[in-house]
Write a protein that holds these residues in place. Structure first.
Motif, PDB file in Angstrom:
ATOM      1  N   GLN A  11      -5.504  -3.935  -0.533  1.00 22.25           N
ATOM      2  CA  GLN A  11      -4.502  -3.819   0.328  1.00 22.25           C
ATOM      3  C   GLN A  11      -4.950  -3.246   1.593  1.00 22.25           C
ATOM      4  OE1 GLN A  11      -1.762  -2.043  -2.465  1.00 22.25           O
ATOM      5  NE2 GLN A  11      -0.581  -4.015  -2.985  1.00 22.25           N
ATOM      6  N   PHE A  12      -5.606  -2.211   1.290  1.00 22.98           N
ATOM      7  CA  PHE A  12      -6.036  -1.183   2.685  1.00 22.98           C
ATOM      8  C   PHE A  12      -6.950  -2.228   3.488  1.00 22.98           C
ATOM      9  CE2 PHE A  12      -9.336   1.291   4.292  1.00 22.98           C
ATOM     10  CZ  PHE A  12      -8.643   2.493   5.091  1.00 22.98           C
ATOM     11  N   TYR A  13      -7.947  -2.978   2.638  1.00 24.94           N
ATOM     12  CA  TYR A  13      -8.966  -3.921   3.483  1.00 24.94           C
ATOM     13  C   TYR A  13      -8.146  -4.793   4.208  1.00 24.94           C
ATOM     14  CZ  TYR A  13     -12.195  -7.622   3.705  1.00 24.94           C
ATOM     15  OH  TYR A  13     -13.145  -8.558   4.251  1.00 24.94           O
ATOM     16  N   GLY A  14      -7.093  -5.481   3.284  1.00 26.66           N
ATOM     17  CA  GLY A  14      -6.123  -6.473   4.097  1.00 26.66           C
ATOM     18  C   GLY A  14      -5.617  -6.191   5.160  1.00 26.66           C
ATOM     19  N   ILE A  15      -5.042  -4.973   5.104  1.00 30.15           N
ATOM     20  CA  ILE A  15      -4.330  -4.485   6.377  1.00 30.15           C
ATOM     21  C   ILE A  15      -5.102  -4.602   7.537  1.00 30.15           C
ATOM     22  CG2 ILE A  15      -3.204  -2.773   7.541  1.00 30.15           C
ATOM     23  CD1 ILE A  15      -2.034  -1.695   4.733  1.00 30.15           C
TER      24      ILE A  15
ATOM     25  N   LEU B 196       1.023  -1.055   0.006  1.00 27.52           N
ATOM     26  CA  LEU B 196       0.193  -0.085   0.010  1.00 27.52           C
ATOM     27  C   LEU B 196       0.707   1.324  -0.103  1.00 27.52           C
ATOM     28  CD1 LEU B 196      -3.090   1.092   0.056  1.00 27.52           C
ATOM     29  CD2 LEU B 196      -3.063   1.041   2.360  1.00 27.52           C
ATOM     30  N   THR B 197       2.404   1.050   0.281  1.00 23.02           N
ATOM     31  CA  THR B 197       2.803   2.406   0.545  1.00 23.02           C
ATOM     32  C   THR B 197       3.099   3.225  -0.978  1.00 23.02           C
ATOM     33  OG1 THR B 197       4.771   0.991   0.039  1.00 23.02           O
ATOM     34  CG2 THR B 197       4.251   1.319   2.342  1.00 23.02           C
ATOM     35  N   ALA B 198       2.938   2.124  -2.070  1.00 14.22           N
ATOM     36  CA  ALA B 198       2.835   3.029  -3.447  1.00 14.22           C
ATOM     37  C   ALA B 198       1.558   3.381  -3.807  1.00 14.22           C
ATOM     38  CB  ALA B 198       3.283   1.868  -4.361  1.00 14.22           C
ATOM     39  N   GLY B 199       0.301   2.845  -3.317  1.00 15.02           N
ATOM     40  CA  GLY B 199      -0.902   3.163  -4.040  1.00 15.02           C
ATOM     41  C   GLY B 199      -1.912   3.877  -2.782  1.00 15.02           C
ATOM     42  N   TRP B 200      -1.443   4.217  -1.736  1.00 15.26           N
ATOM     43  CA  TRP B 200      -2.479   4.739  -0.780  1.00 15.26           C
ATOM     44  C   TRP B 200      -3.268   5.971  -1.111  1.00 15.26           C
ATOM     45  CZ3 TRP B 200      -2.275   9.890   1.090  1.00 15.26           C
ATOM     46  CH2 TRP B 200      -0.781  10.213   0.860  1.00 15.26           C
ATOM     47  N   ARG B 201      -2.892   6.660  -2.220  1.00 13.50           N
ATOM     48  CA  ARG B 201      -3.743   7.714  -2.610  1.00 13.50           C
ATOM     49  C   ARG B 201      -4.805   7.189  -3.629  1.00 13.50           C
ATOM     50  NH1 ARG B 201       1.749   9.503  -3.322  1.00 13.50           N
ATOM     51  NH2 ARG B 201       2.044  11.427  -2.265  1.00 13.50           N
ATOM     52  N   GLN B 202      -4.924   6.015  -4.038  1.00 18.56           N
ATOM     53  CA  GLN B 202      -5.986   5.368  -4.779  1.00 18.56           C
ATOM     54  C   GLN B 202      -6.953   4.731  -3.929  1.00 18.56           C
ATOM     55  OE1 GLN B 202      -2.719   5.068  -6.259  1.00 18.56           O
ATOM     56  NE2 GLN B 202      -3.240   6.920  -7.288  1.00 18.56           N
ATOM     57  N   VAL B 203      -6.845   4.897  -2.508  1.00 19.70           N
ATOM     58  CA  VAL B 203      -7.797   4.116  -1.667  1.00 19.70           C
ATOM     59  C   VAL B 203      -9.212   4.804  -1.414  1.00 19.70           C
ATOM     60  CG1 VAL B 203      -8.257   3.372   0.601  1.00 19.70           C
ATOM     61  CG2 VAL B 203      -5.961   2.926  -0.246  1.00 19.70           C
ATOM     62  N   ARG B 204     -10.316   4.175  -1.721  1.00 21.02           N
ATOM     63  CA  ARG B 204     -11.431   4.930  -1.633  1.00 21.02           C
ATOM     64  C   ARG B 204     -11.958   4.849  -0.332  1.00 21.02           C
ATOM     65  NH1 ARG B 204     -14.456   3.514  -7.485  1.00 21.02           N
ATOM     66  NH2 ARG B 204     -16.049   4.751  -6.568  1.00 21.02           N
ATOM     67  N   ILE B 205     -11.650   5.972   0.389  1.00 16.60           N
ATOM     68  CA  ILE B 205     -12.011   5.699   2.017  1.00 16.60           C
ATOM     69  C   ILE B 205     -13.643   5.417   2.062  1.00 16.60           C
ATOM     70  CG2 ILE B 205     -11.940   6.877   4.049  1.00 16.60           C
ATOM     71  CD1 ILE B 205      -9.317   5.891   3.426  1.00 16.60           C
ATOM     72  N   GLY B 206     -14.314   6.259   1.420  1.00 14.14           N
ATOM     73  CA  GLY B 206     -15.714   6.219   1.644  1.00 14.14           C
ATOM     74  C   GLY B 206     -16.353   5.028   1.229  1.00 14.14           C
TER      75      GLY B 206
END
Length: 244
Positions: free
Chosen positions: A170-174, A62-72
């Protein structure tokens, strides 16, 4: 000593293969590794090791793609998963091992079949769909180490591209693996086994990262499905044999 060394080498091979696949696709470690890990380490230790490794790989990825996470979109998924993780741990702790093995085998096999088929389920659309997918995923992750397929089905129904799918996976997996480790604890492995697992995780990440630009996505998907189905059916057979 020889048998212990062989078991550690087998453990390393499983983790390395699963880590390579996770780096190639953003998910897949659990589908590949859990069936083999529960056969090598037992159900409880195999599941919690899968939770730890999958979570660690997701952190690095996720360190390289955290900006693409759709938090909502991810908040309902994650909250629902956090609510059902304790239930999965409770159920897994109380089932006889053969029954749990059979359950893991069935979950893996069905999950692969649904994802392979690209099943579209209208009920998985929108916020309600996110809550449903997260709830099922949290339960499956803590009970069987396989929490990704419900998220995959949600993403398919939401029409997400691969570029959107991977960082959100990856966000969900963490988070779902942090919840699961908090509920189940960390694996009780020997020092050498931990060293092998960590080294294999790093090696697998390097291999996956090197192969990513060279291997067609469709080949990777076929490999994941073939290995996951083989593993899921193997665990199912062992569980059924234990109940006879």
């Amino acid at each position: 000593m020889a048998s212990a060394g062989a078991a550690e080498l087998l453990l390393g091979g499983i983790v390395m293969l699963g880590a390579s696949v996770q780096w190639l696709t953003g998910m897949g470690f659990a589908l590949i590794a859990v069936p083999a890990l529960v056969l090598v380490l037992g159900t409880t230790q195999g599941v919690v090791l899968a939770n730890c490794v999958a979570g660690a790989i997701s952190v690095v990825g996720l360190t390289a793609g955290w900006r693409q996470v759709r938090i909502g979109a991810m908040v309902p998924l994650v909250i629902a998963a956090g609510c059902t993780v304790p239930a999965g741990s409770w159920v897994a702790a109380r089932l006889p091992e053969p029954v749990l093995l059979a359950g893991i085998g069935i979950l893996v096999t069905l999950a692969v079949a649904f994802v392979m088929g690209g099943v579209r389920i209208p009920a998985l659309a929108g916020t309600r769909g996110a809550v449903a997918a997260g709830a099922v995923g949290g339960f499956m992750n803590s009970a069987a180490g396989v929490g990704g397929p419900p998220y995959s089905l949600y993403a398919v129904n939401a029409g997400w591209s691969v570029r959107e799918f991977v960082p959100n996976a990856q966000f969900y997996g963490i988070l779902v693996n942090v919840f699961s480790v908090a509920a189940n604890g960390v694996p009780r492995l020997s020092g050498p086994a931990w060293s092998v697992a960590v080294a294999a995780m790093v090696a697998g990440a390097l291999v996956g990262r090197a192969l990513a630009p060279r291997v067609p996505e469709e080949w990777v998907r076929r490999l994941i499905f073939a290995l996951a189905l083989t593993g899921g059916l193997s665990v199912l057979v062992k569980g059924v044999q234990g109940m006879l």
